[in-house]
Scaffold this motif. Sequence first.
Motif, PDB file in Angstrom:
ATOM      1  N   GLN A 134       0.831  -1.220   0.000  1.00 22.57           N
ATOM      2  CA  GLN A 134       0.000   0.000   0.000  1.00 22.57           C
ATOM      3  C   GLN A 134       0.853   1.253   0.000  1.00 22.57           C
ATOM      4  O   GLN A 134       0.573   2.212  -0.719  1.00 22.57           O
ATOM      5  N   ASN A 178      -8.282 -13.572  -4.288  1.00 18.27           N
ATOM      6  CA  ASN A 178      -9.077 -12.506  -3.641  1.00 18.27           C
ATOM      7  C   ASN A 178      -8.224 -11.289  -3.341  1.00 18.27           C
ATOM      8  O   ASN A 178      -8.627 -10.146  -3.571  1.00 18.27           O
ATOM      9  N   THR A 179      -7.008 -11.534  -2.833  1.00 19.12           N
ATOM     10  CA  THR A 179      -6.113 -10.410  -2.516  1.00 19.12           C
ATOM     11  C   THR A 179      -5.725  -9.679  -3.794  1.00 19.12           C
ATOM     12  O   THR A 179      -5.667  -8.443  -3.827  1.00 19.12           O
ATOM     13  N   LEU A 187      -7.477  -9.328  -6.485  1.00 17.37           N
ATOM     14  CA  LEU A 187      -8.586  -8.494  -6.967  1.00 17.37           C
ATOM     15  C   LEU A 187      -8.667  -7.206  -6.152  1.00 17.37           C
ATOM     16  O   LEU A 187      -8.889  -6.120  -6.710  1.00 17.37           O
ATOM     17  N   ASP A 188      -8.463  -7.315  -4.837  1.00 13.62           N
ATOM     18  CA  ASP A 188      -8.447  -6.094  -4.005  1.00 13.62           C
ATOM     19  C   ASP A 188      -7.313  -5.175  -4.458  1.00 13.62           C
ATOM     20  O   ASP A 188      -7.482  -3.956  -4.542  1.00 13.62           O
ATOM     21  N   ARG A 189      -6.172  -5.766  -4.756  1.00 15.05           N
ATOM     22  CA  ARG A 189      -5.027  -4.936  -5.162  1.00 15.05           C
ATOM     23  C   ARG A 189      -5.287  -4.274  -6.524  1.00 15.05           C
ATOM     24  O   ARG A 189      -4.862  -3.145  -6.755  1.00 15.05           O
ATOM     25  N   ASP A 224      -8.159  -3.273  -7.574  1.00 14.76           N
ATOM     26  CA  ASP A 224      -9.026  -2.119  -7.262  1.00 14.76           C
ATOM     27  C   ASP A 224      -8.190  -0.975  -6.681  1.00 14.76           C
ATOM     28  O   ASP A 224      -8.403   0.192  -7.014  1.00 14.76           O
ATOM     29  N   ASP A 225      -7.235  -1.319  -5.822  1.00 11.77           N
ATOM     30  CA  ASP A 225      -6.397  -0.280  -5.197  1.00 11.77           C
ATOM     31  C   ASP A 225      -5.553   0.444  -6.251  1.00 11.77           C
ATOM     32  O   ASP A 225      -5.383   1.659  -6.195  1.00 11.77           O
ATOM     33  N   ARG A 270     -11.458  -8.359 -13.717  1.00 11.82           N
ATOM     34  CA  ARG A 270     -11.509  -7.171 -12.860  1.00 11.82           C
ATOM     35  C   ARG A 270     -10.839  -5.976 -13.533  1.00 11.82           C
ATOM     36  O   ARG A 270     -11.305  -4.840 -13.423  1.00 11.82           O
TER      37      ARG A 270
END
Length: 425
Positions: free
Chosen positions: A201, A233-234, A236-238, A240-241, A268
């Motif tokens: 991050q 899953n991680t 996909l979150d990344r 988006d970030d 995604r």
Amino acid sequence: MVGIKYEDFLDTSYEPVDDELVCRFRIQPASDMTVEDAASRVASESSNGTWAELQVDGEVRDLSATAFDIDVEETDAAGGDPAEIAVAYPDALFEPGNMAQVLSCIAGNIMGMKAVDRIRLVDCTWPEPLATSFAGPLFGSSVREEFFDAGDRPILATVPKPKVGLTTDQHVQVGYDAWTGGLDLLKDDENLTDQSFNPFQERLTESFAARDRAQEETGEPKSYLINVTADANTMLDRVDDVAAAGGEYVMVDVITTGWAAVQSVRERCERHGMAIHAHRAMHAAFDRLPEHGVSMRVLAQIARLCGVDQIHTGTADLGKLENEDTYGINEWLAGDLHGLNDVLPTASGGLHPGLMPELLDRLGTNLCIQAGGGVHGHPDGTHAGAKAFRAAVEAAAEGVPLEERARDHPDLETAIEMWGTETPR
Ligand SMILES: O=C(O)[C@H](O)COP(=O)(O)O
Ligand SMILES: [Mg+2]
């Protein structure tokens, strides 16, 4: 009911129909087995047969593969004669758009069968129904115009070295120096994701802030290939970030993370209009031994179907890594595949400015070129290394000899004095 046994999966006069997937294998039969026996077992095990005879409904035969086109090589080696064989797979055998399922057929159990001492999946001809059931690349080589303003030269990337261990501040400084030195892309290395010394991050936020500054100062578009590799899953979150931070790309270690996860990332990324840079770390576990495994050509085909926009395909033997047929693979990635977008090849691994004329001569300019050591190893540091790399690529693309360009580019002169035109190891 009808009986099926492995012999039923061979028909040397077979002509595949249009919607069948045709795979070419090189096989080395077990020493007590003929090529025909081994070939029929390959077709059987990779579709719907097994070692024992089965009693089945007649229509089950419609899902059987057929081995054909057997070409035995003359050899003095011990054991059965090696051969190239083709196997045709009916379309209904496959779940549309499911690469994991396709590979469990064509590169599954057969890779470890005792019937073959060695087996290599060399090439595939992808039929329209199966190929178009996959998304393919969102951009492909159009990233060159969509995201950059590089004209006819290849786009240029660098990966900070050491590959892991730099703090976030150090990593971002390397990126800023490289961008302002003239490179288009900062790229994470394959084993940098979210470690304590350089958390994801923090790196994301700081790198894009530096990217924006570099863009403003140079007046050129810049981007960042941040490595989002993790569980699906991680990742996909990344993704988006990265989109929220204003990114154009994510980087994925496609082999280590797996094709099913790559397909999820592709889906995604489409939501965000983002591209995928594919690093191929671990490909050599499949393709380095020429008699066994899955060729890089097929891995690149799979990557295109799953939808990556850029992929490492080697340096046409100029760099530090073993490469299989970079030219042929790049040509395939640029060719037609039932209307799916192409893929931009990335040349990386041991490249430096002195190799650029030969690299462009061998691979053309529709390329992403990546240099880590060949930028940061410059005696005057990353910024000078980036300037030398950009000057070398521009000169090569324009057909100007490097020595001539180096007269008014001292950083390039230093790089040439240091590395010459040597291929590193
Ligand atoms: O990930 C890569 O492509 C390599 O880290 C390249 O590094 P190098 O340019 O220093 O060989
Ligand atoms: Mg690397």
